[in-house]
Motif scaffolding. Sequence first.
Motif, short mmCIF file in Angstrom:
data_model
loop_
_atom_site.label_atom_id
_atom_site.label_comp_id
_atom_site.label_asym_id
_atom_site.label_seq_id
_atom_site.Cartn_x
_atom_site.Cartn_y
_atom_site.Cartn_z
N HIS A 12 33.16 36.52 53.62
CA HIS A 12 32.57 37.85 53.40
C HIS A 12 33.65 38.93 53.24
CE1 HIS A 12 33.36 37.88 57.74
NE2 HIS A 12 33.37 39.20 57.65
N GLN A 13 34.85 38.70 53.78
CA GLN A 13 35.91 39.69 53.68
C GLN A 13 36.47 39.81 52.27
OE1 GLN A 13 38.86 39.73 56.97
NE2 GLN A 13 37.69 38.00 57.82
N LEU A 14 36.19 38.82 51.42
CA LEU A 14 36.68 38.84 50.05
C LEU A 14 35.58 39.12 49.04
CD1 LEU A 14 39.15 35.81 50.18
CD2 LEU A 14 39.69 38.24 50.34
N GLU A 15 34.40 39.44 49.51
CA GLU A 15 33.27 39.70 48.62
C GLU A 15 33.18 41.18 48.28
OE1 GLU A 15 30.05 38.09 50.88
OE2 GLU A 15 30.40 36.03 50.21
N GLY A 16 32.42 41.49 47.24
CA GLY A 16 32.22 42.88 46.83
C GLY A 16 33.13 43.27 45.69
N ARG A 17 32.65 44.20 44.89
CA ARG A 17 33.43 44.67 43.74
C ARG A 17 34.61 45.52 44.23
NH1 ARG A 17 29.81 47.17 39.03
NH2 ARG A 17 31.89 47.05 38.10
N ASP A 18 35.70 45.45 43.48
CA ASP A 18 36.90 46.24 43.77
C ASP A 18 37.42 45.99 45.19
OD1 ASP A 18 36.70 47.47 41.21
OD2 ASP A 18 35.23 48.87 42.02
N ASN A 19 37.34 44.75 45.62
CA ASN A 19 37.83 44.39 46.94
C ASN A 19 39.37 44.38 46.91
OD1 ASN A 19 38.83 42.51 49.07
ND2 ASN A 19 36.65 42.31 49.55
N PRO A 20 40.04 45.25 47.68
CA PRO A 20 41.50 45.36 47.57
C PRO A 20 42.25 44.11 48.02
CG PRO A 20 40.68 46.69 49.40
CD PRO A 20 39.48 46.22 48.63
N LEU A 21 41.73 43.42 49.03
CA LEU A 21 42.41 42.21 49.49
C LEU A 21 42.31 41.12 48.44
CD1 LEU A 21 43.94 40.77 51.70
CD2 LEU A 21 41.76 40.21 52.81
N LEU A 22 41.14 40.97 47.84
CA LEU A 22 40.98 39.97 46.78
C LEU A 22 41.84 40.32 45.58
CD1 LEU A 22 39.45 37.44 45.81
CD2 LEU A 22 37.71 38.97 44.85
N ALA A 23 41.92 41.61 45.25
CA ALA A 23 42.76 42.04 44.12
C ALA A 23 44.22 41.70 44.36
CB ALA A 23 42.59 43.54 43.90
N SER A 24 44.68 41.85 45.60
CA SER A 24 46.06 41.51 45.94
C SER A 24 46.31 40.02 45.75
CB SER A 24 46.35 41.93 47.38
OG SER A 24 47.63 41.47 47.79
N MET A 25 45.38 39.19 46.20
CA MET A 25 45.52 37.75 46.05
C MET A 25 45.50 37.34 44.57
SD MET A 25 43.05 36.45 49.15
CE MET A 25 43.77 35.96 50.74
N HIS A 26 44.60 37.95 43.82
CA HIS A 26 44.50 37.65 42.38
C HIS A 26 45.80 38.01 41.68
CE1 HIS A 26 41.94 38.02 38.46
NE2 HIS A 26 42.75 36.99 38.45
N ASN A 27 46.36 39.15 42.04
CA ASN A 27 47.62 39.60 41.44
C ASN A 27 48.74 38.60 41.72
OD1 ASN A 27 50.34 41.35 42.16
ND2 ASN A 27 49.33 42.03 40.28
N CYS A 28 48.80 38.10 42.94
CA CYS A 28 49.82 37.10 43.29
C CYS A 28 49.68 35.83 42.45
CB CYS A 28 49.71 36.74 44.78
SG CYS A 28 50.40 37.97 45.90
#
Length: 355
Positions: free
Chosen positions: A239-255
């Motif tokens: 649930h911590q990685l869900e939702g639009r514009d999630n900053p933590l998920l964006a950081s992981m995706h960028n990596c």
Amino acid sequence: MAPVAVQARAPAKIILIGEHAALQGCPVFATTLGLYCTVQVRERDDDQIEIQLPELQIHRQYSTGALLDYVREVRQRWVCFRNDPQTHTFIGVRGNDVDHLVKCAVGEVLLKLALEDIRGCTLRVQSSIPLDAGFGSSAALAVSLSAALLRLFKLSPQRHPLQPLAMRVERYQHGLPSGIDHNTCLLGGMVERRREAGNRFKMISWPESTVHLQLHGIEIYHTGAARESTGHVIAATRHQLEGRDNPLLASMHNCAERFRTLLQSRSPAPETLKALVHDYEAALECLGVVPKAVVQVIRAIEAAGGAAKICGAGALSGDQAGALLVVDAPALPELAHYRRIDAPLAVGGLEVQVQ
């Protein structure tokens, strides 16, 4: 006639970049590791399934009917979990049986047989892959055991392909896996899972030369088995990685995208690799899946000029988190507490032999 006996083996794997985020559709990269799960299956002339797991001191026997009932029940519980992916619903799927995954794999193959073709077998599993540690022990078992049973019962690979069967079995172990684990064990080498148009996913095999160029010198350690299962950790944190514009998920995706760029480079870039490992580890710590004891070791590695990250789901409690990838670190007393895995990366995938 069907073969009398079949042996299959599949390698371990580690996730390089992309764990957890892969469940939200982000790219993920994994490579095989030269540790193996080997399965031997042999025909019987009755309806009994004999299971031998010597490393776990397990020797059990079930009727084929009992395993068919078992997997039908697990199927129903998994549907409940899929509709409500919570920790308590996952526990209903996974249960506490040590031989759960084996029973599920056998049951799924038996379901593919006509009633008159169902018969027993003796199976023996031997594995050098650490359990509950991010090394893909369940994926290697799902792939090797499913492959051996399909061959033993002479089921056509065109009508009964291995990959979706192994994925189904992995779901009974991990809930909602991304598919990178069993596909890496199956295909061998380094594999990328990437989303394409139409929300479809593609498995991309990277050349072995790329692995040796950009990952030369990395070391793999085993910090000890995680206290919680992979499925438990994922159910508790997704649930911590869900939702639009999630900053933590964006950081992981960028990596993950930066890692892909690194792999495309024709020159080794160890400093870039260290930066990527550092940044992804920071994201995993924000997610809460790296125990404090492991964080302290990683800080010591960083202070010495290296970088490190856990590989896999990690842990919610305790002092151990499974696999640890280390880049450019000297011999440190903190690492001496962990088992170093001396095995080659990017080894070949599934092998099957009829005996």
